[in-house]
Write a protein that holds these residues in place. Structure first.
Motif, PDB file in Angstrom:
ATOM      1  N   ALA A   2       0.827  -1.201   0.000  1.00  0.00           N
ATOM      2  CA  ALA A   2       0.000   0.000   0.000  1.00  0.00           C
ATOM      3  C   ALA A   2       0.869   1.261   0.000  1.00  0.00           C
ATOM      4  N   THR A   3       0.493   2.226  -0.826  1.00  0.00           N
ATOM      5  CA  THR A   3       1.191   3.502  -0.851  1.00  0.00           C
ATOM      6  C   THR A   3       0.892   4.289   0.417  1.00  0.00           C
ATOM      7  N   LEU A   4      -0.394   4.340   0.784  1.00  0.00           N
ATOM      8  CA  LEU A   4      -0.812   5.055   1.987  1.00  0.00           C
ATOM      9  C   LEU A   4      -1.333   4.068   3.016  1.00  0.00           C
ATOM     10  N   VAL A   5      -1.329   4.471   4.264  1.00  0.00           N
ATOM     11  CA  VAL A   5      -2.017   3.719   5.300  1.00  0.00           C
ATOM     12  C   VAL A   5      -3.472   3.592   4.868  1.00  0.00           C
ATOM     13  N   ALA A   6      -4.075   2.445   5.087  1.00  0.00           N
ATOM     14  CA  ALA A   6      -5.481   2.234   4.743  1.00  0.00           C
ATOM     15  C   ALA A   6      -6.224   1.732   5.967  1.00  0.00           C
ATOM     16  N   LEU A   7      -7.317   2.408   6.293  1.00  0.00           N
ATOM     17  CA  LEU A   7      -8.123   2.060   7.463  1.00  0.00           C
ATOM     18  C   LEU A   7      -9.529   1.679   7.053  1.00  0.00           C
ATOM     19  N   ARG A   8     -10.072   0.701   7.739  1.00  0.00           N
ATOM     20  CA  ARG A   8     -11.482   0.355   7.579  1.00  0.00           C
ATOM     21  C   ARG A   8     -12.314   1.471   8.214  1.00  0.00           C
ATOM     22  N   THR A   9     -13.469   1.752   7.649  1.00  0.00           N
ATOM     23  CA  THR A   9     -14.328   2.819   8.158  1.00  0.00           C
ATOM     24  C   THR A   9     -14.640   2.649   9.640  1.00  0.00           C
ATOM     25  N   SER A  10     -14.954   1.440  10.068  1.00  0.00           N
ATOM     26  CA  SER A  10     -15.294   1.220  11.478  1.00  0.00           C
ATOM     27  C   SER A  10     -14.122   1.535  12.395  1.00  0.00           C
TER      28      SER A  10
END
Length: 92
Positions: A2-10
């Motif tokens: 992943a280029t950026l940190v990715a977070l789940r909406t919850s």
């Protein structure tokens, strides 16, 4: 990766981020295909005694992201990182 940190909406919501439906304006490629994401800037990410401020990230719907990802927007700001014995080793 992943280029950026990715977070789940919850998880973003649990961390105090408010992301509205209209914020999902960026198309990103995931393992599940193309998804809509909201771009955000995280005030800080802290893992153990490692702390990085002002980290760019995406928030994705829970059904589009199985787990949160530490992207290069975080990892690239460390002195180094490695995978050893199935563990991620971070050096700041």
């Amino acid at each position: 990766g992943a280029t950026l940190v990715a977070l789940r909406t919850s998880d973003a919501r649990s961390a105090g981020l408010i992301v509205l439906p209209g914020d999902f304006t960026t198309e990103v490629s995931t393992a599940a295909g193309v998804a809509r994401a909201a771009r955000v800037r995280l005030q800080e990410i802290e893992i153990g005694d490692i702390r990085v401020s002002g980290v760019d990230a995406f928030v994705l719907p829970d059904d589009q992201l199985a787990t949160n990802l530490l992207g290069m927007s975080f990892l690239g700001r460390l002195k180094g990182f490695a995978i050893e014995g199935g563990r991620l080793i971070l050096n700041q």
